[in-house]
Enzyme design. Structure first.
Site, mmCIF file in Angstrom:
data_model
loop_
_atom_site.group_PDB
_atom_site.id
_atom_site.type_symbol
_atom_site.label_atom_id
_atom_site.label_comp_id
_atom_site.label_asym_id
_atom_site.label_seq_id
_atom_site.Cartn_x
_atom_site.Cartn_y
_atom_site.Cartn_z
ATOM 1 N N LYS A 61 2.655 -6.576 1.309
ATOM 2 C CA LYS A 61 3.098 -7.879 1.813
ATOM 3 C C LYS A 61 4.504 -7.732 2.387
ATOM 4 O O LYS A 61 5.346 -7.051 1.801
ATOM 5 C CB LYS A 61 3.089 -8.898 0.670
ATOM 6 C CG LYS A 61 3.376 -10.334 1.090
ATOM 7 C CD LYS A 61 3.260 -11.287 -0.102
ATOM 8 C CE LYS A 61 3.473 -12.739 0.306
ATOM 9 N NZ LYS A 61 3.339 -13.668 -0.842
ATOM 10 N N SER B 50 0.102 -17.683 -0.054
ATOM 11 C CA SER B 50 0.875 -17.131 1.040
ATOM 12 C C SER B 50 0.552 -15.670 1.349
ATOM 13 O O SER B 50 0.837 -15.201 2.436
ATOM 14 C CB SER B 50 2.375 -17.247 0.734
ATOM 15 O OG SER B 50 2.744 -16.386 -0.335
ATOM 16 N N SER C 190 -0.171 -17.865 -4.761
ATOM 17 C CA SER C 190 -0.156 -17.095 -3.517
ATOM 18 C C SER C 190 -0.888 -15.755 -3.564
ATOM 19 O O SER C 190 -1.099 -15.136 -2.524
ATOM 20 C CB SER C 190 1.283 -16.841 -3.065
ATOM 21 O OG SER C 190 1.805 -17.994 -2.459
#
Lengths: 98, 486
Positions: free
Chosen positions: B80, B155, B179
């Site tokens: 990420k 997210s 997330s």
């Protein structure tokens, strides 16, 4: 029309605190969004929390200690590599004091 | 005929790499080819690191040839874009960090690198991890590999989509309010948020520090156990990180769930949720009963207040954490008359609308005259939510519930209504507020072939209970995830 939770004046004040420049359109949209959220979070007042202690941290109690040893090498160039503006090993900023 | 080694799990690939049946270079090449083919549709990556990945693969092959290589040596992962990666641009999906190249690695990156893992790229996300759909990325939304007209969740949507589409074997995400678990559910992969403080956050760009936690996305529960063992554990550079010893999570995967007491929270099966979601989770519960587990109805009475408490606490913390983006030391700078104006214009142009919205709400909640009514009140309600779980875990060892009330929604569907978007986190947010471990794993699909996830929640540091139960469900073969269309 329910009572407004936040005025445009307050939005401008908060934006100043948060160092955000807002256009008039931003101000209006944020006022509406914040109004909706603040009305929503009002539901917390349904709960009696007079005798409830606040939670500030959910991790394990205590602060771990360690020896204060330097483990890194000076690397001014690497640290400055991302600077938007630099001069002779310093971050360069607009003049603050006349 | 392509070899498609990218479709292997980490456990499978690791065995083949160590047996020298395949090379890390082949495996990495297959992932990169898959990325090249799928990215125009998915946009799961912000930055693809082809050159670096191939170099890392060669180094991994050398270690594997020499023998005694760690388990993760040669395994391609997605990271990420919230993790600091030395020498590789780290944007947090924000214009304000568009050109930022960290001079250091996050602790978890350092650990994975030391084990010989390969980083194929930095995955897409909602800007500063603020969102539930990855539509708040400054670089465009990620789409769902099962239906590209739908969101991947957020997210950590890029990481979830990348693993689901076999662009990498596993990925790292972060979870502040859901997330990891929500995108895992939407994309049909495994995603675990460990106990708060279980994994170091040094080098992870902060959103809400009392809630943020690091975790992996994988194709199987066993793979999650393998990755978590490497990620977890004490870090002198993160004072919030627990010094508790890290168990060998893989050893917990015994398949034995006899006498496991499963709590089923009545507040997590609500009117208005998609009936197929409830049906799939209830069917998984039946599976557990047939394996010798028992289930008991429990109550988490303050569930309905979690989102309100969260959006005060998380935004307040975010407003403080994001104060550092001022255009002085790194990132975007927009020049102006004086310093104050420089901050204001830099931040106005560097942050997207959702980030501004949250900074504003958080600043307001902390401001003079409102602190007690909003921030302190939310902290007190957080205590009530923690107490709910403590009481529930007197009656059960594990909670099983849905992850999200629906399957993946359409791109754009919730973008104009922030509150509706926030409500998709209703079943995940309480777990962050209580600091508990929670995992999402596939348990079904709806009539549109969209994945449905179930959530396993345990007391602090009981990740082994979650992983054991998740693995036991996988072993029943009761549900086989569908192949993504992309």
């Amino acid at each position: 029309m329910p009572e407004s939770k936040i005025t445009l004046e307050q939005v401008r004040h908060v934006a100043r605190l948060a160092r955000l420049e807002l256009s008039p359109a931003d101000e209006n949209r944020l006022r509406a969004d914040m109004d909706e959220m603040l009305a929503y979070v009002d539901k917390l007042n349904e709960l009696d929390t007079k005798n409830v202690a606040p939670t500030t941290q959910v991790g394990e109690a205590g602060t771990p200690m360690r020896d204060d040893e330097v483990t890194n090498e000076p690397a001014a160039d690497a640290m400055l590599a991302n600077a938007p503006s630099r001069e002779r090993g310093y971050f360069k900023v607009p003049k603050i004091i006349e | 005929m392509p070899s498609e080694l990218n479709k292997l799990t980490i456990a499978e690939a690791s065995a083949k790499l160590h047996a020298r049946e395949i090379t890390a270079a082949q495996l990495t090449r297959d992932c990169l080819d898959r990325i090249a083919a799928a990215e125009p549709k998915l946009r799961a990556f912000i930055t693809v690191c082809e050159k670096e990945a191939l170099e890392q693969a060669d180094a991994a092959d050398a270690r594997l040839a020499a023998g005694n290589a760690p388990a993760l040596c040669g395994i391609p992962l997605g990271i990420k874009d919230i993790y600091a990666t030395k020498g590789v641009r780290t944007t947090c999906a924000s214009r304000i960090l568009e050109t930022f190249v960290p001079p250091f690695d996050a602790t978890v990156i350092e650990r994975l690198r030391a084990d010989g893992a390969i980083f194929v790229g930095k995955t897409n996300m909602d800007e500063f991890a603020m969102g539930s759909s990855t539509e708040n990325s400054a670089f465009g939304a990620t789409t769902n590999p099962h239906d590209t007209s739908r969101v991947a969740g957020g997210s950590s949507g890029g990481s979830a989509a990348a693993v689901a589409a076999h662009e990498c074997l596993g990925a790292l995400g972060t979870d502040t309010g859901g997330s990891i678990r929500e995108p895992a559910s939407f994309c049909g992969v495994v995603g675990i948020k460990p106990t708060y403080s279980r994994v170091s956050r040094y080098g992870v760009i902060a959103f809400a520090s009392s809630l943020d936690q690091v975790g992996p996305f994988t194709k199987s529960v066993r793979d999650a156990a393998i990755l978590l063992r490497i990620l977890a554990g004490k870090d002198p550079r993160d004072s919030t990180c627990s010094a508790r010893p890290v168990p060998d999570y893989e050893r917990a995967l015994t398949g034995d769930v006899r006498r496991l007491r499963i709590g089923v929270p009545r507040e997590y099966f609500v009117e208005g949720m998609q009936p197929e979601v409830e049906k799939s989770v209830r069917s998984a519960l039946k599976n557990y009963e047939s394996l010798g587990a028992s289930s008991v109805e429990i109550s988490l009475p303050h569930t309905g207040y979690a989102i309100a408490a969260y959006y005060l606490l998380a935004t307040a913390e975010a407003s403080a954490n994001l104060a550092r983006y001022d255009g002085i030391r790194y990132g975007l700078r927009v020049n102006a008359e004086d310093n104050i104006a420089l901050y204001e214009t830099t931040r106005a142009q560097g942050f997207g609308p959702e980030v501004k919205r949250r900074i504003m709400l958080g600043t307001f909640a902390l401001s003079a005259g409102y602190y007690d009514a909003y921030y302190l009140k939310a902290q007190k309600v957080r205590t009530l939510i923690r107490n709910d779980f403590e009481r529930a875990f007197e009656k059960c060892d594990l909670i099983v519930a849905p992850v999200v009330p629906t399957t993946a929604f359409k791109l754009g569907e919730k973008m104009n209504d922030p509150l509706t978007m926030y409500l998709s986190d209703i079943f995940t947010i309480s777990v962050n507020l209580a600091g508990l471990p929670g995992m999402s794993m596939p348990c079904g699909h709806d009539s549109n072939n969209l994945p449905i996830g179930m959530q396993l929640i345990a007391p602090p540091f009981a990740e082994e209970t979650i992983l054991c139960a998740g693995d036991a469900f996988e072993r029943t073969g009761a549900f086989k995830p569908r192949t993504p269309v992309v």
